[in-house]
Design a protein around this motif. Structure first.
Motif, PDB file in Angstrom:
ATOM      1  N   ASN A  43      21.877  10.357 -20.872  1.00 50.15           N
ATOM      2  CA  ASN A  43      20.416  10.400 -20.904  1.00 50.15           C
ATOM      3  C   ASN A  43      19.876  11.486 -19.970  1.00 50.15           C
ATOM      4  O   ASN A  43      18.918  11.285 -19.220  1.00 50.15           O
ATOM      5  CB  ASN A  43      19.827   9.040 -20.524  1.00 50.15           C
ATOM      6  CG  ASN A  43      18.334   8.949 -20.782  1.00 50.15           C
ATOM      7  OD1 ASN A  43      17.798   9.599 -21.689  1.00 50.15           O
ATOM      8  ND2 ASN A  43      17.636   8.158 -19.973  1.00 50.15           N
ATOM      9  N   LEU A  44      20.526  12.650 -20.009  1.00 51.76           N
ATOM     10  CA  LEU A  44      20.111  13.759 -19.156  1.00 51.76           C
ATOM     11  C   LEU A  44      18.980  14.533 -19.830  1.00 51.76           C
ATOM     12  O   LEU A  44      19.046  14.822 -21.021  1.00 51.76           O
ATOM     13  CB  LEU A  44      21.287  14.706 -18.892  1.00 51.76           C
ATOM     14  CG  LEU A  44      22.531  14.069 -18.277  1.00 51.76           C
ATOM     15  CD1 LEU A  44      23.608  15.124 -18.046  1.00 51.76           C
ATOM     16  CD2 LEU A  44      22.190  13.371 -16.971  1.00 51.76           C
ATOM     17  N   ALA A  45      17.970  14.858 -19.062  1.00 51.26           N
ATOM     18  CA  ALA A  45      16.829  15.601 -19.588  1.00 51.26           C
ATOM     19  C   ALA A  45      16.935  17.060 -19.168  1.00 51.26           C
ATOM     20  O   ALA A  45      17.344  17.375 -18.048  1.00 51.26           O
ATOM     21  CB  ALA A  45      15.522  15.009 -19.081  1.00 51.26           C
ATOM     22  N   VAL A  46      16.561  17.962 -20.065  1.00 48.23           N
ATOM     23  CA  VAL A  46      16.537  19.388 -19.766  1.00 48.23           C
ATOM     24  C   VAL A  46      15.097  19.801 -19.504  1.00 48.23           C
ATOM     25  O   VAL A  46      14.207  19.555 -20.330  1.00 48.23           O
ATOM     26  CB  VAL A  46      17.113  20.217 -20.929  1.00 48.23           C
ATOM     27  CG1 VAL A  46      16.995  21.716 -20.623  1.00 48.23           C
ATOM     28  CG2 VAL A  46      18.568  19.841 -21.186  1.00 48.23           C
ATOM     29  N   VAL A  47      14.866  20.400 -18.357  1.00 46.64           N
ATOM     30  CA  VAL A  47      13.539  20.899 -18.014  1.00 46.64           C
ATOM     31  C   VAL A  47      13.615  22.409 -17.873  1.00 46.64           C
ATOM     32  O   VAL A  47      14.475  22.940 -17.164  1.00 46.64           O
ATOM     33  CB  VAL A  47      13.017  20.281 -16.696  1.00 46.64           C
ATOM     34  CG1 VAL A  47      11.709  20.940 -16.270  1.00 46.64           C
ATOM     35  CG2 VAL A  47      12.818  18.781 -16.859  1.00 46.64           C
ATOM     36  N   SER A  48      12.728  23.091 -18.587  1.00 45.20           N
ATOM     37  CA  SER A  48      12.661  24.543 -18.527  1.00 45.20           C
ATOM     38  C   SER A  48      11.227  24.965 -18.261  1.00 45.20           C
ATOM     39  O   SER A  48      10.280  24.367 -18.792  1.00 45.20           O
ATOM     40  CB  SER A  48      13.142  25.160 -19.848  1.00 45.20           C
ATOM     41  OG  SER A  48      12.819  26.545 -19.902  1.00 45.20           O
ATOM     42  N   LYS A  49      11.066  25.996 -17.460  1.00 43.50           N
ATOM     43  CA  LYS A  49       9.721  26.481 -17.150  1.00 43.50           C
ATOM     44  C   LYS A  49       8.994  26.953 -18.401  1.00 43.50           C
ATOM     45  O   LYS A  49       7.761  26.986 -18.429  1.00 43.50           O
ATOM     46  CB  LYS A  49       9.793  27.617 -16.129  1.00 43.50           C
ATOM     47  CG  LYS A  49      10.205  27.182 -14.741  1.00 43.50           C
ATOM     48  CD  LYS A  49      10.046  28.319 -13.750  1.00 43.50           C
ATOM     49  CE  LYS A  49       8.589  28.739 -13.650  1.00 43.50           C
ATOM     50  NZ  LYS A  49       8.410  29.858 -12.709  1.00 43.50           N
ATOM     51  N   GLU A  50       9.740  27.331 -19.441  1.00 38.93           N
ATOM     52  CA  GLU A  50       9.113  27.850 -20.655  1.00 38.93           C
ATOM     53  C   GLU A  50       8.673  26.731 -21.601  1.00 38.93           C
ATOM     54  O   GLU A  50       8.076  27.007 -22.641  1.00 38.93           O
ATOM     55  CB  GLU A  50      10.072  28.796 -21.387  1.00 38.93           C
ATOM     56  CG  GLU A  50      11.322  28.130 -21.924  1.00 38.93           C
ATOM     57  CD  GLU A  50      12.261  29.099 -22.623  1.00 38.93           C
ATOM     58  OE1 GLU A  50      11.799  30.160 -23.087  1.00 38.93           O
ATOM     59  OE2 GLU A  50      13.466  28.786 -22.699  1.00 38.93           O
ATOM     60  N   ILE A  51       8.976  25.464 -21.261  1.00 38.24           N
ATOM     61  CA  ILE A  51       8.587  24.342 -22.118  1.00 38.24           C
ATOM     62  C   ILE A  51       7.754  23.355 -21.298  1.00 38.24           C
ATOM     63  O   ILE A  51       8.289  22.431 -20.671  1.00 38.24           O
ATOM     64  CB  ILE A  51       9.819  23.614 -22.692  1.00 38.24           C
ATOM     65  CG1 ILE A  51      10.783  24.596 -23.342  1.00 38.24           C
ATOM     66  CG2 ILE A  51       9.378  22.572 -23.727  1.00 38.24           C
ATOM     67  CD1 ILE A  51      12.017  23.939 -23.912  1.00 38.24           C
ATOM     68  N   PRO A  52       6.432  23.510 -21.294  1.00 42.50           N
ATOM     69  CA  PRO A  52       5.582  22.614 -20.497  1.00 42.50           C
ATOM     70  C   PRO A  52       5.786  21.141 -20.825  1.00 42.50           C
ATOM     71  O   PRO A  52       5.688  20.290 -19.930  1.00 42.50           O
ATOM     72  CB  PRO A  52       4.165  23.082 -20.857  1.00 42.50           C
ATOM     73  CG  PRO A  52       4.337  24.530 -21.197  1.00 42.50           C
ATOM     74  CD  PRO A  52       5.661  24.598 -21.917  1.00 42.50           C
ATOM     75  N   THR A  53       6.073  20.804 -22.088  1.00 40.25           N
ATOM     76  CA  THR A  53       6.256  19.392 -22.434  1.00 40.25           C
ATOM     77  C   THR A  53       7.496  18.801 -21.777  1.00 40.25           C
ATOM     78  O   THR A  53       7.629  17.581 -21.686  1.00 40.25           O
ATOM     79  CB  THR A  53       6.372  19.211 -23.959  1.00 40.25           C
ATOM     80  OG1 THR A  53       7.422  20.042 -24.462  1.00 40.25           O
ATOM     81  CG2 THR A  53       5.072  19.554 -24.654  1.00 40.25           C
ATOM     82  N   SER A  54       8.412  19.652 -21.311  1.00 39.14           N
ATOM     83  CA  SER A  54       9.622  19.142 -20.656  1.00 39.14           C
ATOM     84  C   SER A  54       9.342  18.685 -19.229  1.00 39.14           C
ATOM     85  O   SER A  54      10.152  17.952 -18.641  1.00 39.14           O
ATOM     86  CB  SER A  54      10.722  20.215 -20.652  1.00 39.14           C
ATOM     87  OG  SER A  54      10.413  21.284 -19.769  1.00 39.14           O
ATOM     88  N   TYR A  55       8.208  19.109 -18.667  1.00 39.88           N
ATOM     89  CA  TYR A  55       7.906  18.763 -17.283  1.00 39.88           C
ATOM     90  C   TYR A  55       7.799  17.250 -17.086  1.00 39.88           C
ATOM     91  O   TYR A  55       7.970  16.750 -15.977  1.00 39.88           O
ATOM     92  CB  TYR A  55       6.591  19.391 -16.821  1.00 39.88           C
ATOM     93  CG  TYR A  55       6.531  20.899 -16.861  1.00 39.88           C
ATOM     94  CD1 TYR A  55       7.608  21.671 -17.318  1.00 39.88           C
ATOM     95  CD2 TYR A  55       5.377  21.567 -16.475  1.00 39.88           C
ATOM     96  CE1 TYR A  55       7.534  23.048 -17.369  1.00 39.88           C
ATOM     97  CE2 TYR A  55       5.299  22.951 -16.508  1.00 39.88           C
ATOM     98  CZ  TYR A  55       6.372  23.689 -16.966  1.00 39.88           C
ATOM     99  OH  TYR A  55       6.291  25.052 -17.016  1.00 39.88           O
ATOM    100  N   MET A  56       7.498  16.531 -18.170  1.00 44.22           N
ATOM    101  CA  MET A  56       7.320  15.091 -18.057  1.00 44.22           C
ATOM    102  C   MET A  56       8.582  14.406 -17.549  1.00 44.22           C
ATOM    103  O   MET A  56       8.522  13.320 -16.968  1.00 44.22           O
ATOM    104  CB  MET A  56       6.933  14.488 -19.408  1.00 44.22           C
ATOM    105  CG  MET A  56       7.964  14.696 -20.500  1.00 44.22           C
ATOM    106  SD  MET A  56       7.514  13.880 -22.045  1.00 44.22           S
ATOM    107  CE  MET A  56       7.737  12.188 -21.583  1.00 44.22           C
ATOM    108  N   ALA A  57       9.750  15.059 -17.748  1.00 45.42           N
ATOM    109  CA  ALA A  57      11.003  14.478 -17.265  1.00 45.42           C
ATOM    110  C   ALA A  57      11.056  14.445 -15.748  1.00 45.42           C
ATOM    111  O   ALA A  57      11.844  13.696 -15.170  1.00 45.42           O
ATOM    112  CB  ALA A  57      12.189  15.262 -17.818  1.00 45.42           C
ATOM    113  N   LEU A  58      10.224  15.244 -15.093  1.00 49.27           N
ATOM    114  CA  LEU A  58      10.170  15.242 -13.638  1.00 49.27           C
ATOM    115  C   LEU A  58       9.214  14.174 -13.116  1.00 49.27           C
ATOM    116  O   LEU A  58       9.077  13.989 -11.913  1.00 49.27           O
ATOM    117  CB  LEU A  58       9.740  16.620 -13.125  1.00 49.27           C
ATOM    118  CG  LEU A  58      10.757  17.742 -13.367  1.00 49.27           C
ATOM    119  CD1 LEU A  58      10.152  19.092 -13.016  1.00 49.27           C
ATOM    120  CD2 LEU A  58      12.021  17.500 -12.567  1.00 49.27           C
TER     121      LEU A  58
END
Length: 210
Positions: A92-107
């Motif tokens: 259940n690892l989340a990938v967060v990238s600066k280029e994908i704002p929707t990924s920030y929610m994992a933080l």
């Protein structure tokens, strides 16, 4: 939840840690501190990346993998990308990238917050797939253009192989003549130890003990 940063460059002559300070600042802005950093100089087109596999092995359930861009994580073909996603999903690892704002929610909180959370996760997964496909296409396009350029140069008798970085080699040679160690030369010239060894051989300097 731990945030684990993954930094990659394709060749040993490139600085894989170039984006480290930027990622640390980004994590801090999101209210987090990077717990571990994994750095390697390997092609993103292969899964044979020891540090990436070490990261996945070290990670705990629900950890976050922080990357500058998705192409730092993968320029993989479809089959390998699906395999990597399965490895990430198992923990259940989340990938967060600066280029994908929707990924920030994992933080933020990893607990489900209902329908909106599910939608954002779906959108994020689709964006990851899209950007991974774009990264792979960019890789294949560059390889094709490179092959076409080499073929044309060969047909015209202009191909001489990969040119040496003469300026960097001159710097390395100067540092070696001053008696600096391989580590000191590497830190100063920002180059690989193999390149230092090659220049030392050309200068007929003593090679450093392994």
């Amino acid at each position: 939840m731990f945030v684990r940063a993954y930094l990659r460059a394709s060749t040993k002559e490139q600085d894989a840690q170039r984006a480290r300070a930027e990622l640390e600042q980004f994590a801090a802005e999101q209210g987090h501190k990077i717990a571990a950093v994994y750095v390697e100089n390997e092609s993103g087109a292969t899964l044979k990346r020891p540090r990436l596999m070490e990261l996945i092995n070290d990670a705990h359930e629900g950890d976050v993998i922080l990357v500058e861009q998705i192409d730092r994580l993968a320029r993989l073909n479809h089959e390998d990308w699906e395999y990597l996603k399965r490895l990430l999903a198992e923990k259940n690892l989340a990938v967060v990238s600066k280029e994908i704002p929707t990924s920030y929610m994992a933080l933020q909180s990893r607990e489900s917050t209902g329908f909106t959370d599910a939608i954002l996760r779906s959108v994020n997964a689709m964006l990851l797939d899209m950007l991974a496909a774009v990264a792979r296409k960019d890789y294949e396009d560059r390889r094709r253009r490179q092959s076409q350029g080499i073929a044309k140069a060969k047909s015209e008798g202009r191909y001489t192989g990969r040119s040496k970085d003469h300026d960097k080699r001159r710097i390395i040679a100067s540092l070696l003549r001053q008696g600096l160690s391989y580590t000191e030369v590497q830190n100063t010239a920002k180059c690989s130890r193999q390149l230092i060894a090659n220049v030392a051989k050309e200068l007929k300097c003593p090679t450093e003990a392994s």
